[in-house]
Scaffold this active site. Sequence first.
Site, PDB file in Angstrom:
ATOM      1  N   HIS A  32       4.600  -4.087  -1.856  1.00 20.23           N
ATOM      2  CA  HIS A  32       5.988  -4.619  -2.266  1.00 20.23           C
ATOM      3  C   HIS A  32       6.913  -5.534  -1.913  1.00 20.23           C
ATOM      4  O   HIS A  32       7.224  -6.713  -1.873  1.00 20.23           O
ATOM      5  CB  HIS A  32       6.350  -3.969  -3.579  1.00 20.23           C
ATOM      6  N   ASP A  83       4.165  -9.535  -4.625  1.00 18.15           N
ATOM      7  CA  ASP A  83       4.729  -9.937  -5.579  1.00 18.15           C
ATOM      8  C   ASP A  83       3.293  -8.875  -7.046  1.00 18.15           C
ATOM      9  O   ASP A  83       2.300  -9.285  -6.669  1.00 18.15           O
ATOM     10  CB  ASP A  83       5.026 -11.100  -6.679  1.00 18.15           C
TER      11      ASP A  83
END
Length: 426
Positions: free
Chosen positions: A398, A402
């Site tokens: 992450h 995204d």
Amino acid sequence: MGTHVIKMPDIGEGIAEVELSQWHVKVGDLVVEDQVLADVMTDKAMVDIPSPVHGKVIALGGQPGEVMAVGSVLISIEVEGAGNLKESAAPAPVAAKEPPVAAKVEAVVESKPAAAAAPRSAPVCQGPMVAREADERPLASPAVRKHALDLGIQLRLVRGTGPAGRVLHEDLDAYLAQGQTNASAPAAAAYAQRHDEEQIPVIGMRRKIAQRMQDATQRAAHFSYVEEIDVTAIEELRAHLNEKHGASRGKLTLLPFLVRALVVALRDFPQMNARYDDEAQVITRLGAVHVGVATQSDVGLMVPVVRHAEARSLWDSAAEISRLANAARNGKASRDELSGSTITLTSLGALGGIVSTPVLNLPEVAIVGVNKIVERPMVVKGQVVIRKMMNLSSSFDHRVVDGMDAALFIQAIRGLLEQPATLFVE
């Protein structure tokens, strides 16, 4: 008589130290040229160290699990004559060409007076039974150990016929055939209390796996995304291609189709085919798609790499996946074959469960996990029909990826697999 001293070789790639993973010999053993003496573990692969001479082992330079510096004494072998006194005291490097794991390593010779040989352990019987010391732990894979436990067999009593005396499943069968254990023990024995314990050192490949998994979960911001895919059409295509071309080109599994789907989807999502150097704070996106294929072996999980998957046909990918998997399982994969992936594909096949949470193969930023195929009733155009369904359980970093991009990427793969003709439309 003289002493031939083999020092820890320079494995290459600037490695200054390696871990001694396993001895294949002991003090007092007679060895021949090219016989494997020990396994050592680098950051990337297991490497066999063969003997360059005939002789008798008189000293071992370390214990399994010990980290040894390049150039330190690995093993001493008593040989006929005084040895080659003109050899340099520095360790000779491995050949500069791309070496296989079982690369032959030149040894270093030092002139020493012959040492007295240590007493040898009890000789091995020629039958399926062998007498070992009570604290001697025979070589055997975890699967063999569990099989022996289920059968009520003490492994230390079984003669191993595998490399370095490793106990194989066939040895357990031979032991049973000779009646060395009470296979027909009363059922009540299965309910007897047990107080035994076994301590298993975390060394070699298992230590490397543990370090990499811990490092990945501590450094990357993992998140997972799961989607179900209707694989009925692609399974029909696979069956058709195998029926028509299987005899001449080889059988196709689902994996080469998944590799192809990755290649096509990555054209629109290049941020998934990347490596993240979190120390330098640099993301490197690669045009080449080098797919790591997670493979289970007796020594643990390995990830051989299908290089330039973007340039391979289905059958080319299938052949390369099979070749690499066999090399990994047999301990013959080279360091180059186990490094350099840009994205990883992991599958447990029929044992894949319905959901998993794969751990990233750092420094990659995406890993696609394949779960098992099951037939389930689905509603299609208002009708309940039986379809072959499979989940993809994928994880992403992450810090780089995204959530929306990850979901769109997996949806792109889903579309390609559910409409397999689109895999080949340019």
